[in-house]
Structure formats: C-alpha cells, structure tokens
Design a protein around this motif. Sequence first.
Motif, PDB file in Angstrom:
ATOM      1  N   SER A 186      25.354  -4.806 -36.505  1.00  0.00           N
ATOM      2  CA  SER A 186      25.434  -6.052 -36.677  1.00  0.00           C
ATOM      3  C   SER A 186      25.117  -6.782 -35.232  1.00  0.00           C
ATOM      4  CB  SER A 186      27.001  -6.262 -37.031  1.00  0.00           C
ATOM      5  OG  SER A 186      27.397  -7.570 -36.890  1.00  0.00           O
ATOM      6  N   ALA A 187      25.643  -6.189 -34.326  1.00  0.00           N
ATOM      7  CA  ALA A 187      25.243  -6.801 -32.893  1.00  0.00           C
ATOM      8  C   ALA A 187      23.821  -6.686 -32.278  1.00  0.00           C
ATOM      9  CB  ALA A 187      25.809  -5.839 -31.631  1.00  0.00           C
ATOM     10  N   PHE A 188      23.004  -5.839 -32.814  1.00  0.00           N
ATOM     11  CA  PHE A 188      21.721  -5.562 -32.317  1.00  0.00           C
ATOM     12  C   PHE A 188      20.761  -6.643 -33.145  1.00  0.00           C
ATOM     13  CE2 PHE A 188      17.249  -4.213 -32.912  1.00  0.00           C
ATOM     14  CZ  PHE A 188      16.831  -4.178 -31.633  1.00  0.00           C
ATOM     15  N   ASN A 189      21.426  -6.539 -34.362  1.00  0.00           N
ATOM     16  CA  ASN A 189      20.823  -7.697 -35.315  1.00  0.00           C
ATOM     17  C   ASN A 189      21.292  -9.173 -35.277  1.00  0.00           C
ATOM     18  OD1 ASN A 189      18.298  -5.832 -36.978  1.00  0.00           O
ATOM     19  ND2 ASN A 189      20.410  -4.972 -37.139  1.00  0.00           N
ATOM     20  N   ASN A 190      21.921  -9.377 -34.350  1.00  0.00           N
ATOM     21  CA  ASN A 190      22.703 -10.794 -33.976  1.00  0.00           C
ATOM     22  C   ASN A 190      23.371 -11.276 -35.323  1.00  0.00           C
ATOM     23  OD1 ASN A 190      21.013 -12.422 -31.268  1.00  0.00           O
ATOM     24  ND2 ASN A 190      21.159 -10.182 -31.672  1.00  0.00           N
ATOM     25  N   ALA A 191      23.981 -10.504 -36.245  1.00  0.00           N
ATOM     26  CA  ALA A 191      24.372 -10.618 -37.372  1.00  0.00           C
ATOM     27  C   ALA A 191      25.902 -11.519 -37.375  1.00  0.00           C
ATOM     28  CB  ALA A 191      24.444  -9.568 -38.207  1.00  0.00           C
ATOM     29  N   GLY A 192      26.815 -10.836 -36.399  1.00  0.00           N
ATOM     30  CA  GLY A 192      28.021 -11.347 -36.410  1.00  0.00           C
ATOM     31  C   GLY A 192      29.168 -10.811 -37.398  1.00  0.00           C
ATOM     32  N   PHE A 193      28.772  -9.836 -38.199  1.00  0.00           N
ATOM     33  CA  PHE A 193      29.707  -9.185 -38.972  1.00  0.00           C
ATOM     34  C   PHE A 193      30.611  -8.249 -38.355  1.00  0.00           C
ATOM     35  CE2 PHE A 193      26.860 -10.859 -42.530  1.00  0.00           C
ATOM     36  CZ  PHE A 193      27.881 -11.405 -43.305  1.00  0.00           C
ATOM     37  N   ALA A 194      32.026  -8.377 -38.671  1.00  0.00           N
ATOM     38  CA  ALA A 194      32.844  -7.334 -38.122  1.00  0.00           C
ATOM     39  C   ALA A 194      33.825  -7.010 -39.053  1.00  0.00           C
ATOM     40  CB  ALA A 194      33.575  -8.159 -36.796  1.00  0.00           C
ATOM     41  N   LEU A 195      34.523  -5.851 -38.876  1.00  0.00           N
ATOM     42  CA  LEU A 195      35.511  -5.240 -39.831  1.00  0.00           C
ATOM     43  C   LEU A 195      36.741  -5.545 -39.345  1.00  0.00           C
ATOM     44  CD1 LEU A 195      33.618  -1.737 -40.209  1.00  0.00           C
ATOM     45  CD2 LEU A 195      33.584  -3.910 -41.742  1.00  0.00           C
ATOM     46  N   TRP A 196      37.113  -6.624 -38.714  1.00  0.00           N
ATOM     47  CA  TRP A 196      38.368  -7.027 -38.490  1.00  0.00           C
ATOM     48  C   TRP A 196      38.459  -8.498 -38.415  1.00  0.00           C
ATOM     49  CZ3 TRP A 196      35.760  -3.812 -34.762  1.00  0.00           C
ATOM     50  CH2 TRP A 196      36.468  -2.477 -34.872  1.00  0.00           C
ATOM     51  N   PRO A 197      39.567  -8.932 -39.331  1.00  0.00           N
ATOM     52  CA  PRO A 197      39.671 -10.458 -39.457  1.00  0.00           C
ATOM     53  C   PRO A 197      39.673 -11.472 -38.400  1.00  0.00           C
ATOM     54  CG  PRO A 197      41.790  -9.268 -39.527  1.00  0.00           C
ATOM     55  CD  PRO A 197      40.835  -8.210 -39.386  1.00  0.00           C
ATOM     56  N   ASP A 198      39.958 -10.775 -36.948  1.00  0.00           N
ATOM     57  CA  ASP A 198      39.733 -11.632 -35.878  1.00  0.00           C
ATOM     58  C   ASP A 198      38.365 -11.282 -35.065  1.00  0.00           C
ATOM     59  OD1 ASP A 198      40.425  -9.272 -35.082  1.00  0.00           O
ATOM     60  OD2 ASP A 198      42.185  -9.906 -33.733  1.00  0.00           O
ATOM     61  N   SER A 199      37.576 -10.650 -35.621  1.00  0.00           N
ATOM     62  CA  SER A 199      36.369 -10.289 -35.128  1.00  0.00           C
ATOM     63  C   SER A 199      36.423  -9.252 -34.069  1.00  0.00           C
ATOM     64  CB  SER A 199      35.445 -11.501 -34.510  1.00  0.00           C
ATOM     65  OG  SER A 199      34.299 -11.090 -33.950  1.00  0.00           O
ATOM     66  N   LEU A 200      36.226  -9.547 -32.801  1.00  0.00           N
ATOM     67  CA  LEU A 200      36.587  -8.552 -31.591  1.00  0.00           C
ATOM     68  C   LEU A 200      37.418  -8.857 -30.660  1.00  0.00           C
ATOM     69  CD1 LEU A 200      33.061  -7.293 -31.023  1.00  0.00           C
ATOM     70  CD2 LEU A 200      34.512  -6.467 -32.496  1.00  0.00           C
ATOM     71  N   VAL A 201      38.523  -9.920 -31.107  1.00  0.00           N
ATOM     72  CA  VAL A 201      39.598 -10.472 -30.278  1.00  0.00           C
ATOM     73  C   VAL A 201      40.439  -9.506 -29.640  1.00  0.00           C
ATOM     74  CG1 VAL A 201      41.553 -11.986 -30.161  1.00  0.00           C
ATOM     75  CG2 VAL A 201      39.414 -12.745 -31.369  1.00  0.00           C
ATOM     76  N   ARG A 202      40.652  -8.419 -30.533  1.00  0.00           N
ATOM     77  CA  ARG A 202      41.530  -7.239 -29.946  1.00  0.00           C
ATOM     78  C   ARG A 202      41.092  -6.464 -28.806  1.00  0.00           C
ATOM     79  NH1 ARG A 202      42.705  -4.530 -35.267  1.00  0.00           N
ATOM     80  NH2 ARG A 202      42.684  -6.483 -35.963  1.00  0.00           N
ATOM     81  N   PHE A 203      39.663  -6.694 -28.525  1.00  0.00           N
ATOM     82  CA  PHE A 203      38.967  -6.028 -27.432  1.00  0.00           C
ATOM     83  C   PHE A 203      38.769  -6.729 -26.428  1.00  0.00           C
ATOM     84  CE2 PHE A 203      37.796  -3.671 -31.814  1.00  0.00           C
ATOM     85  CZ  PHE A 203      38.357  -2.718 -31.471  1.00  0.00           C
ATOM     86  N   VAL A 204      39.348  -7.964 -26.095  1.00  0.00           N
ATOM     87  CA  VAL A 204      38.641  -8.957 -25.238  1.00  0.00           C
ATOM     88  C   VAL A 204      38.788  -8.372 -23.774  1.00  0.00           C
ATOM     89  CG1 VAL A 204      41.123  -9.728 -24.962  1.00  0.00           C
ATOM     90  CG2 VAL A 204      39.381 -11.277 -24.387  1.00  0.00           C
ATOM     91  N   SER A 205      39.704  -7.264 -23.461  1.00  0.00           N
ATOM     92  CA  SER A 205      39.705  -6.956 -22.179  1.00  0.00           C
ATOM     93  C   SER A 205      39.109  -5.564 -21.989  1.00  0.00           C
ATOM     94  CB  SER A 205      41.223  -6.883 -21.788  1.00  0.00           C
ATOM     95  OG  SER A 205      41.631  -8.183 -21.564  1.00  0.00           O
ATOM     96  N   ASP A 206      38.183  -5.009 -23.060  1.00  0.00           N
ATOM     97  CA  ASP A 206      37.748  -3.568 -23.017  1.00  0.00           C
ATOM     98  C   ASP A 206      36.512  -3.908 -22.590  1.00  0.00           C
ATOM     99  OD1 ASP A 206      36.887  -0.925 -23.427  1.00  0.00           O
ATOM    100  OD2 ASP A 206      38.284  -0.741 -25.038  1.00  0.00           O
TER     101      ASP A 206
END
Length: 462
Positions: A186-206
């Motif tokens: 998803s990232a390399f192809n600039n697609a934007g699909f994520a398997l969490w409802p908030d995208s990657l918000v839970r990893f904001v500080s990682d």
Amino acid sequence: MGPGGRRHRLTSRTRRAPGLLDRFHRPGQVVVTAFAVAIALGTALLSLPFATTDGRSTGPIEALFTATSAVCVTGLALVDTEAHWSLFGETVIIVLVQIGGLGIMTLATLFTLLVAGRVGLRARLAAQAESAMAYTAGPRRVLRDVVLFSAACETVLATVLTIRFATEYDFPPGRALYYGVFHSISAFNNAGFALWPDSLVRFVSDPWICLPVALGVIAGGLGFPVAFELARAWRRPSRWTVLTRITVGVSLALLAAGTLVFLITEWHNPATLGPLDGSGKLLAAFFTAVMPRSAGLNTIDIAQMYPSSWLVTDALMFIGGGSAGTAGGIKVTTLGLLAFVIWAELRGETRVNIGHRRLPEAAQRQAVAVTVISAGLVALSTYLLMVLTPHSLDEVLFEVISAATTTGLSIGVTAEGPPAGQALLVLLMFVGRIGPLTLGSALALKERTRRYELPEERVIVG
C-alpha cells in the motif's frame, strides 16, 4: 512453382493474426480499456458474499468504489477495510493495488515478453502511454528493472514492518507478516489502504513504522526513471538529467516546506500535534508532508486539522509526486517546468533553458495543458459535489482534489455523500490515474496533422 506462388507462400508464412493491441488506433485506448477491465473484474470479486466478513454481498456502489480506489491506487473507502472485508476481500484489494501501481500496460508488456519472447511496437507504445517511460535501454531491461525495483522496495519495507509488529506490538508471526506485506504494498504504490479504521494514527510516535512507510512512499513516488538514475549516479549530480534534477529538487523543497508549515500551523492544535513532544511533532509533521504525494495514509486526524492546513494539503496533493511512478497529481516535474517557463518569460527570453539544456516547446505546452485541464476538472467537480452535498467549500475541495490526484486522504465527506457524489469521485479517481491527456487521446477519433502554417498575429495577454 512460379515466383508468384513463392511470394504468396512467404507472405502467408509471415502473416500473423491481429492481436488486441492492433484493434486500437491509439495506445491510450488500450490503457483506458485495460484499467476499466481491471476495475470491472475487481468489482465483481468484491461483490461476492465471501469477500465480506458477514457473508453478505456488498452493494454495487461500495464494490465499484473500492475496486476503482484500489486499481487507481487512491485509498479512499466507503467502508472500514478491516471490519467489512474478509481475508479474501482484502487480498483482492491489495492485488488490485499492486496491479494498478505497476501499471496494467507494464504487466501486459511483461507477459508479452514472457510468451512471445519479444515485444511489438504497439505494445511498447501502450506501455509508454501508461507509464510515461522511455525505453531507451530496451523493453526487456526496463521491465526487469521496474519489477525488481518494486519487489525489492516492498520486500525491505515488509520485512521492517513485520519485525516491528512482531516484536513491539506482540503480533503473532502470521499476522505480523500479513500486515507487513499489506502495508508495504500500500505504501510503495501510494495507495493509502490500511487495516485500521484510523489508518496509522496509533503509530504516530513510532519512527520504526512512520519512517519506513514514508520512505516507501517517497521511493514509489519518485518515478522509476529517476530512481534508476539515482541508483546509477547518485554521487554525480552534475550528470543527472533534467528530469532527475527537477524531480529531486522540487520534491525536497516541497517536503521541507510542507513539514515546516504543518509544524507551525498545527503545533498547538490539541487534536493533532498538540499532545506530542518535540520529536513526535517533527515526525508527525514530516509524515503528514509526505502523504499528499498521493499516498493517503495518515498518523494524525486529518478532519481535525485547521482549514489553513487543509489548504496546504490541497496544494501538495494537486502537485503530487514524480513522473512515471506510483504517485498522482500533475507531478512535480510539471510544476518545475512551469516555474522555468515563468522565469524565462519574466526575463524576456525567447527560449526556456534548464541548465545546459533547452526545453522543447512541446514539453511546455504539455505542462500547461496538464495543469489547466486538471484545475478545470477540479473546479467543475467541486461545483457539482457542492450541489450534491451540504458540506462547505473547503471540505468538498479537499475530497475532490484527493480523488482527482489519487491521494486518498479524507476528512469524512466521501463516506457521507450521496451515491451520485460517490459516483463522481469514482470517475475522478479513474481520470486521475489515467491522466487527462491519455484519456483525451483515447477518446479522440483520429489525429489530424496540419500541413500548412497560418500567418502569425500577436495577441495582447493580460
């Protein structure tokens, strides 16, 4: 046997049956048809009952919207990807993303090489029309490099994410691998699909999640020709082509400017950067500046950003990433060319020069045409969507640009809109992935070459 019979036998022996590409007058028609077929197939698969978690068939609008978003590597969604789709449905989505990222015509050319051992002129032109790549090194080598580069980047990114998910977040090995592979593609192809409802918000500080994902987005959005040239001559910038110089220079400038603007604007916003420490704010601002290249992932709530940040995001999404890559938008190359055209006009020069090279007039016209057509498409679509929905101008404009540039960032307007508005966004994603000029060439009946020149007349401008 007479000479005539011999010529007849040779002609019959060398004659071949017309292929699919020979049925089209223009390569752009093949591109449009191939993407449409892929979307139709994806829609049919996502409409199957076992593509959802509850075993019910997905509605035609939701299935079509998701398939289009996947093939056009956008990331906009009407339903929660993990909650709504089953493992089969998620697999269909990520396979469509991979197909859309590499390009239907690039894959078709690869299959032609594998089956026939060679590639014809029409197939080569069709692949170039989709990916804007010049096959100066030969189609075999180009296709090999594209596939290997994509596979290498996705493998490295998937490995890093898998290890992080397994060690830091206690994912079981199988789940960690699945999530790592899904989000790397998803990232390399600039697609934007994520398997969490908030995208990657839970990893904001990682940083072990955010930085690899951001680098994967940048690598895919640079464009394959630029990436190959950087790999060969990254130590010798003086030997870079104009394409590489403009792409790298404009990309770095936009990343730096975007990071700085988001830091300043959202620093005290309690719903975005406010709760984070200094390093966390810098990481989140950088990630937010990268994603409008058309990636669509986010680590802060886009809907809670200030309208001024939405405006900056609009501009970054409209520009997009590099040419012949997985990013959308008018491309940083187009912006760079327009900047040089304006600079030459301000200086009163009759030719546009970039370094020690002169910019062809055809490239200047193409840059202007892409920008004007894209801006007109955004303006018209914004008006139509405002008529169909009760949302404000800044909200509707954000969603329209996100769809037209295949970015995938959303502030919630997409899922709340009526079916007519969602159908409009489907069309925008389709046109945005193919490109206005490619679509226009596919719809045109035939070319007309003017065999004479008319007298010139000066027109007052401005």
